[in-house]
Design a protein around this motif. Structure first.
Motif, mmCIF file in Angstrom:
data_model
loop_
_atom_site.group_PDB
_atom_site.id
_atom_site.type_symbol
_atom_site.label_atom_id
_atom_site.label_comp_id
_atom_site.label_asym_id
_atom_site.label_seq_id
_atom_site.Cartn_x
_atom_site.Cartn_y
_atom_site.Cartn_z
ATOM 1 N N GLN A 98 3.636 -3.832 0.958
ATOM 2 C CA GLN A 98 2.816 -3.007 1.852
ATOM 3 C C GLN A 98 1.510 -2.544 1.213
ATOM 4 N N CYS A 99 1.220 -3.061 0.014
ATOM 5 C CA CYS A 99 0.015 -2.610 -0.687
ATOM 6 C C CYS A 99 -1.247 -3.234 -0.093
ATOM 7 N N ASP A 100 -2.155 -2.389 0.341
ATOM 8 C CA ASP A 100 -3.500 -2.835 0.724
ATOM 9 C C ASP A 100 -4.463 -1.656 0.623
ATOM 10 N N ASP A 101 -5.704 -1.876 1.053
ATOM 11 C CA ASP A 101 -6.702 -0.831 0.874
ATOM 12 C C ASP A 101 -6.279 0.508 1.476
ATOM 13 N N SER A 102 -5.573 0.455 2.580
ATOM 14 C CA SER A 102 -5.247 1.715 3.252
ATOM 15 C C SER A 102 -3.943 2.320 2.732
ATOM 16 N N SER A 103 -3.126 1.509 2.092
ATOM 17 C CA SER A 103 -1.900 2.048 1.492
ATOM 18 C C SER A 103 -1.726 1.440 0.107
ATOM 19 N N PRO A 104 -2.575 1.892 -0.810
ATOM 20 C CA PRO A 104 -2.699 1.216 -2.098
ATOM 21 C C PRO A 104 -1.567 1.557 -3.070
ATOM 22 N N CYS A 105 -1.218 0.603 -3.922
ATOM 23 C CA CYS A 105 -0.336 0.907 -5.037
ATOM 24 C C CYS A 105 -1.180 1.591 -6.114
ATOM 25 N N PRO A 106 -0.545 2.134 -7.138
ATOM 26 C CA PRO A 106 -1.315 2.925 -8.118
ATOM 27 C C PRO A 106 -2.354 2.133 -8.912
ATOM 28 N N ILE A 107 -2.291 0.823 -8.908
ATOM 29 C CA ILE A 107 -3.338 0.076 -9.618
ATOM 30 C C ILE A 107 -4.133 -0.800 -8.661
#
Lengths: 151, 151
Positions: A98-107
């Motif tokens: 689910q990592c993307d610009d709007s729900s980013p992972c910590p890196i």
DNA sequence: TAATGGCATGAAGTAGAAAACATGTCTTTT
DNA sequence: AAAAGACATGTTTTCTACTTCATGCCATTA
């Protein structure tokens, strides 16, 4: 970063760019042998590149493969696109789906900046630039692909 | 770029950093469930991390996993090192085995510069930084891992 | 027009990563 | 000391990327 199929495709395209000409095809066996790639496997990869209009193939004696357009018009990203698809440049470094610009992972932001640089490299570099580099003896000297004789 | 095992390991370490404490273990089932990772597969990965001294494990009721040292002392590269090994940061972009500084492929120097940046990120980022980031609600909000309540 | 050298295509096999299963062992709690 | 909850370990199965095999088809050349 890329699949082995993709690596094989990139290597083969470089080889074909070096060795084929307007009226000169390179045959599968030579490519496979010189690059040490399983012949039948490479065959399928090249067929994909033909289907996607990056290569032309000719049957029969004197047949083989050649570029479908000038080497200056083929950049590396086109090859990657055909084999692995473009979203290799868009995957989370930690593997969160689910990592993307709007729900980013910590890196996320650091990592996507780097990915963008890779994309930039593959976008910018054309087969022509690479072959020039090799012919001048600046790259891949160990493979002995250069056509120039270095003093 | 990394194997799925490695992704799972990174995710699990982050989760453990968030949820375990000096006297509090997190059990396998919870990690697997919340991160949607196959339980038995994750088990083996965590065992590797235990063997390599990044985690401690306790059996029995109240047992589970916790970090073996302060989160500030564990950077991401240590996790990658255990699971995938460090030469993921050292592979040729085009897949030439013989590619290195002394016998570079045509994109070697551009590419290795980028790889170095990735390595830098994984070297610099500690689990502490990541958990802070998550707890503050700046990352992975969708996973609902933050312990703070955002207004 | 037959022989030969090449690509095209589909099916089958292999190896290694990923996942599931079964069982063992340890530790807390009552 | 017995029960239950958790990790540990080894084996087996599944999946998929990778590789090989067999055969068909086409174009050149003698």
């Amino acid at each position: 970063m890329f699949s082995t199929s993709c690596h094989y495709a990139l290597q083969a395209m470089i080889y074909i760019a070096l060795r084929s000409g307007k009226d000169k095809n390179v045959d599968l066996a030579s490519i496979a042998e010189e690059l040490d790639i399983p012949k039948h496997f490479l065959s399928k990869i090249l067929q994909l590149l033909v289907k996607n209009k990056l290569l032309l193939s000719m049957k029969g004696p004197t047949g083989g493969f050649k570029l479908s357009m000038p080497a200056s018009r083929i950049n590396l990203i086109k090859v990657v696109e055909v084999i692995d698809g473009l979203d290799v440049f868009n995957r989370c470094g930690i593997g969160f789906k689910q990592c993307d610009d709007s729900s980013p992972c910590p890196i996320h932001f650091e990592f996507s900046q780097v990915r963008q640089q890779v994309e930039e490299i593959f976008e910018t570099k054309t087969l022509e630039q690479l072959t020039t580099d090799i012919e001048d003896g600046n790259s891949l000297v160990s493979l002995g692909l250069s056509t120039k004789i270095k003093k």
